[in-house]
Design a protein around this motif. Structure first.
Motif, PDB file in Angstrom:
ATOM      1  N   ASN A  94      -5.071  -0.726  -8.527  1.00 16.53           N
ATOM      2  CA  ASN A  94      -3.760  -0.655  -9.162  1.00 16.53           C
ATOM      3  C   ASN A  94      -3.608   0.626  -9.976  1.00 16.53           C
ATOM      4  OD1 ASN A  94      -1.990  -1.292 -11.813  1.00 16.53           O
ATOM      5  ND2 ASN A  94      -1.181  -2.421 -10.059  1.00 16.53           N
ATOM      6  N   GLY A  95      -4.639   0.984 -10.749  1.00 10.01           N
ATOM      7  CA  GLY A  95      -4.561   2.206 -11.531  1.00 10.01           C
ATOM      8  C   GLY A  95      -4.372   3.430 -10.662  1.00 10.01           C
ATOM      9  N   SER A  96      -5.100   3.491  -9.552  1.00  7.57           N
ATOM     10  CA  SER A  96      -4.961   4.614  -8.624  1.00  7.57           C
ATOM     11  C   SER A  96      -3.582   4.633  -7.987  1.00  7.57           C
ATOM     12  CB  SER A  96      -6.042   4.533  -7.534  1.00  7.57           C
ATOM     13  OG  SER A  96      -7.331   4.576  -8.092  1.00  7.57           O
ATOM     14  N   MET A  97      -3.064   3.450  -7.670  1.00 11.10           N
ATOM     15  CA  MET A  97      -1.764   3.334  -7.015  1.00 11.10           C
ATOM     16  C   MET A  97      -0.635   3.843  -7.910  1.00 11.10           C
ATOM     17  SD  MET A  97      -0.054  -0.197  -5.625  1.00 11.10           S
ATOM     18  CE  MET A  97       0.329  -0.783  -7.292  1.00 11.10           C
ATOM     19  N   VAL A  98      -0.613   3.409  -9.166  1.00 12.95           N
ATOM     20  CA  VAL A  98       0.492   3.795 -10.041  1.00 12.95           C
ATOM     21  C   VAL A  98       0.419   5.267 -10.440  1.00 12.95           C
ATOM     22  CG1 VAL A  98       0.744   1.453 -10.939  1.00 12.95           C
ATOM     23  CG2 VAL A  98      -0.694   3.079 -12.169  1.00 12.95           C
ATOM     24  N   ARG A 123       1.542   2.581   7.955  1.00 14.62           N
ATOM     25  CA  ARG A 123       1.333   4.011   8.199  1.00 14.62           C
ATOM     26  C   ARG A 123       2.283   4.847   7.343  1.00 14.62           C
ATOM     27  NH1 ARG A 123       0.392   2.191  13.596  1.00 14.62           N
ATOM     28  NH2 ARG A 123       2.616   2.407  14.113  1.00 14.62           N
ATOM     29  N   GLN A 124       3.499   4.345   7.160  1.00 18.89           N
ATOM     30  CA  GLN A 124       4.460   5.068   6.333  1.00 18.89           C
ATOM     31  C   GLN A 124       3.988   5.158   4.885  1.00 18.89           C
ATOM     32  OE1 GLN A 124       8.283   3.189   5.452  1.00 18.89           O
ATOM     33  NE2 GLN A 124       9.319   5.123   5.896  1.00 18.89           N
ATOM     34  N   ARG A 125       3.329   4.107   4.399  1.00 14.60           N
ATOM     35  CA  ARG A 125       2.815   4.131   3.034  1.00 14.60           C
ATOM     36  C   ARG A 125       1.778   5.242   2.855  1.00 14.60           C
ATOM     37  NH1 ARG A 125       1.838  -2.208   1.238  1.00 14.60           N
ATOM     38  NH2 ARG A 125       4.059  -2.770   1.012  1.00 14.60           N
ATOM     39  N   ILE A 126       0.916   5.408   3.854  1.00 16.00           N
ATOM     40  CA  ILE A 126      -0.096   6.457   3.776  1.00 16.00           C
ATOM     41  C   ILE A 126       0.567   7.831   3.844  1.00 16.00           C
ATOM     42  CG2 ILE A 126      -2.099   7.468   4.930  1.00 16.00           C
ATOM     43  CD1 ILE A 126      -2.879   4.651   5.796  1.00 16.00           C
ATOM     44  N   THR A 127       1.545   7.992   4.731  1.00 18.54           N
ATOM     45  CA  THR A 127       2.271   9.260   4.835  1.00 18.54           C
ATOM     46  C   THR A 127       2.996   9.571   3.530  1.00 18.54           C
ATOM     47  OG1 THR A 127       2.604   8.881   7.199  1.00 18.54           O
ATOM     48  CG2 THR A 127       4.004  10.524   6.144  1.00 18.54           C
ATOM     49  N   THR A 128       3.585   8.547   2.924  1.00 14.20           N
ATOM     50  CA  THR A 128       4.290   8.718   1.653  1.00 14.20           C
ATOM     51  C   THR A 128       3.324   9.086   0.535  1.00 14.20           C
ATOM     52  OG1 THR A 128       5.965   7.119   2.324  1.00 14.20           O
ATOM     53  CG2 THR A 128       5.779   7.587  -0.022  1.00 14.20           C
ATOM     54  N   PHE A 129       2.162   8.474   0.548  1.00 16.32           N
ATOM     55  CA  PHE A 129       1.142   8.797  -0.447  1.00 16.32           C
ATOM     56  C   PHE A 129       0.753  10.272  -0.379  1.00 16.32           C
ATOM     57  CE2 PHE A 129      -3.584   9.324  -0.438  1.00 16.32           C
ATOM     58  CZ  PHE A 129      -3.741   9.475  -1.810  1.00 16.32           C
ATOM     59  N   LEU A 130       0.641  10.805   0.818  1.00 20.84           N
ATOM     60  CA  LEU A 130       0.249  12.201   0.986  1.00 20.84           C
ATOM     61  C   LEU A 130       1.371  13.158   0.607  1.00 20.84           C
ATOM     62  CD1 LEU A 130      -1.671  11.872   4.383  1.00 20.84           C
ATOM     63  CD2 LEU A 130      -2.656  12.097   2.087  1.00 20.84           C
ATOM     64  N   LEU A 135      -2.684   8.196  -6.808  1.00 16.23           N
ATOM     65  CA  LEU A 135      -3.981   8.575  -6.249  1.00 16.23           C
ATOM     66  C   LEU A 135      -4.378   7.708  -5.068  1.00 16.23           C
ATOM     67  CD1 LEU A 135      -5.925   9.161  -9.593  1.00 16.23           C
ATOM     68  CD2 LEU A 135      -4.766  10.854  -8.165  1.00 16.23           C
ATOM     69  N   ALA A 136      -3.549   6.711  -4.749  1.00 18.78           N
ATOM     70  CA  ALA A 136      -3.803   5.825  -3.615  1.00 18.78           C
ATOM     71  C   ALA A 136      -2.461   5.312  -3.111  1.00 18.78           C
ATOM     72  CB  ALA A 136      -4.705   4.653  -4.034  1.00 18.78           C
ATOM     73  N   PRO A 137      -2.380   4.904  -1.848  1.00 18.73           N
ATOM     74  CA  PRO A 137      -1.125   4.359  -1.324  1.00 18.73           C
ATOM     75  C   PRO A 137      -0.715   3.085  -2.062  1.00 18.73           C
ATOM     76  CG  PRO A 137      -2.644   4.903   0.459  1.00 18.73           C
ATOM     77  CD  PRO A 137      -3.424   5.006  -0.803  1.00 18.73           C
ATOM     78  N   VAL A 138       0.577   2.798  -2.064  1.00 19.07           N
ATOM     79  CA  VAL A 138       1.084   1.570  -2.675  1.00 19.07           C
ATOM     80  C   VAL A 138       0.750   0.396  -1.762  1.00 19.07           C
ATOM     81  CG1 VAL A 138       3.146   0.339  -3.451  1.00 19.07           C
ATOM     82  CG2 VAL A 138       2.952   2.811  -3.828  1.00 19.07           C
ATOM     83  N   VAL A 139      -0.075  -0.532  -2.254  1.00 20.89           N
ATOM     84  CA  VAL A 139      -0.521  -1.660  -1.431  1.00 20.89           C
ATOM     85  C   VAL A 139      -0.232  -3.011  -2.066  1.00 20.89           C
ATOM     86  CG1 VAL A 139      -2.300  -0.379  -0.184  1.00 20.89           C
ATOM     87  CG2 VAL A 139      -2.860  -1.432  -2.390  1.00 20.89           C
ATOM     88  N   GLY A 140       0.478  -3.042  -3.166  1.00 21.10           N
ATOM     89  CA  GLY A 140       0.866  -4.325  -3.744  1.00 21.10           C
ATOM     90  C   GLY A 140      -0.239  -5.083  -4.429  1.00 21.10           C
TER      91      GLY A 140
END
Length: 384
Positions: free
Chosen positions: A330-334, A217-224, A337-342
């Motif tokens: 991965n492209g969206s993450m870096v 949940r923190q990853r999603i909050t951080t993404f926003l 544009l998307a949460p960091v999911v490894g």
């Protein structure tokens, strides 16, 4: 080799003919991507082949040879092994839950002496094969909407739930989306697709509050809002954005990326290697790599289109979907544009497990191409 020659009895079984039917342009494109990865790994290690670049190239050479060997295996053998591979992967996922090896806050691996395996990687291939085999024996009408669809739903949800429990949200999402793509390509009714989208939208808040771990949940909050904790949870996203933005059109130059060279960019050799590429080679360098990825996806989809068997078409399309989702996520993450999911950038990032999975998958794609005229038969809806 002409089509008429390939259709002669026994001609397609000759080893020299099979080797000639491999798409060597496709293979060259894979080599270019892996080579670009080695170039970047050499740079971020301070112009050194160790600890990453040399190992990356040696692994790719080994896995490339494995891919070529797998491409020579008859498609009927892949078909026969589809459910056993899926079953083995599923049992190993259960074993992970019971006796798995803990590392980095997760339980994703099985340890057998000096050997460590990650069963979720086996399941990525097993899921594609199992869905391809199931739909091969199903009529078009049943694939649109019928009680038969409960079977692929279970085939997808069961391993996804086990992987999510490890926890490994990135891999779980990847498998879920790959399964969904294959079900849609098999002919799922648009009414069911629309209902599924609505259902997922309704379930999303429940999954967020009751199914996810606190760190997820923190990853999603951080993404926003990554700026809310710039030195903590938002650090990865912000440093990646700085690296990409500072690269501009042409980049800072090879070996001159300050974010990666000075270790501001985390996981620069794995999850965030694309940000390193953007910093040193800019928009032009990123566009060139993305063109290579697009070429791989196009050629793999063309192979799926050429297959004479439904199993071959779906299997090749499923592997291609997994590869495309790696690139997209991965492209969206870096880029924030998307949460960091490894999820790493395939063939570009350092790491042997994902590279092996990708190359085994492409061995299946090439097997579909080499044996595209093979007749694969099964009973309707058969699980045998």
């Amino acid at each position: 080799m002409t089509v008429s020659a390939l259709t002669r009895p026994g001609e397609r079984d000759r080893l020299i003919v099979k080797i000639g039917e491999i798409d060597w342009i496709f293979c060259l494109t894979l080599c270019l991507i892996a080579g670009a990865g080695a170039v970047m790994l050499f740079s971020i290690a301070g112009s050194s082949w160790t600890p990453w670049a040399a190992a990356h190239l040696m692994r790719f050479a080994l896995f490339f040879a494995i891919m070529i060997v797998l491409s020579l295996i008859d498609l009927r053998v892949w078909f026969a092994l589809a459910y056993p591979i899926y079953g083995m992967g599923f049992l190993l996922l259960i074993a992970v839950d019971l006796v798995g090896h803990h590392a980095l806050g997760a339980q994703r691996w099985l340890q057998a002496g000096p050997v460590t395996i990650q069963p979720s990687e086996i399941m990525k291939i097993g899921l594609v094969l199992a869905l391809g085999r199931f739909y091969h024996g199903l009529s078009g009408k049943s694939a649109q909407l019928s009680w038969w669809l409960l079977i692929p739903a279970i085939l997808i949800v069961a391993p996804v739930a086990l992987v999510a429990k490890e926890p490994d949200l990135g891999t779980a999402i990847l498998m879920l989306l790959t399964g969904a793509v294959m079900v849609v390509l098999a002919g799922l009714s648009w009414r069911v697709i629309a209902a599924g989208v609505v259902g997922a939208t309704v379930m999303a808040p429940l999954v967020y509050f009751f199914a996810m771990h606190d760190y997820q949940r923190q990853r999603i909050t951080t993404f926003l809002n990554p700026e809310a904790d710039p030195s903590g949870a938002g650090y990865h996203t912000l440093q990646s954005s700085i690296a990409i933005g500072s690269g501009g059109l042409l980049g800072k130059g090879y070996g001159l990326g300050s974010q990666s060279q000075l270790n501001f960019l985390p996981e620069k050799q794995t999850d965030f290697i694309f940000a390193t590429l953007a910093e040193e080679f800019g928009f032009v360098g990123c566009a060139a790599i993305l063109v290579l990825y697009a070429a791989v996806i196009f050629m793999a989809l063309r192979t799926a289109y050429l297959s004479h068997s439904h199993f071959g078409r779906l299997a090749a399309a499923g592997v291609t979907a997994t590869f495309a989702l790696y690139v997209l996520i991965n492209g969206s993450m870096v880029m924030g544009l998307a949460p960091v999911v490894g999820v790493p950038m395939p063939l570009l990032s350092y790491g042997g497990t994902v590279m092996l999975t990708v190359m085994v998958g492409f061995g299946l794609v090439m097997a579909v191409r080499v044996h595209r005229y093979s007749e694969v038969t099964s009973g309707k809806g058969s699980l045998l």
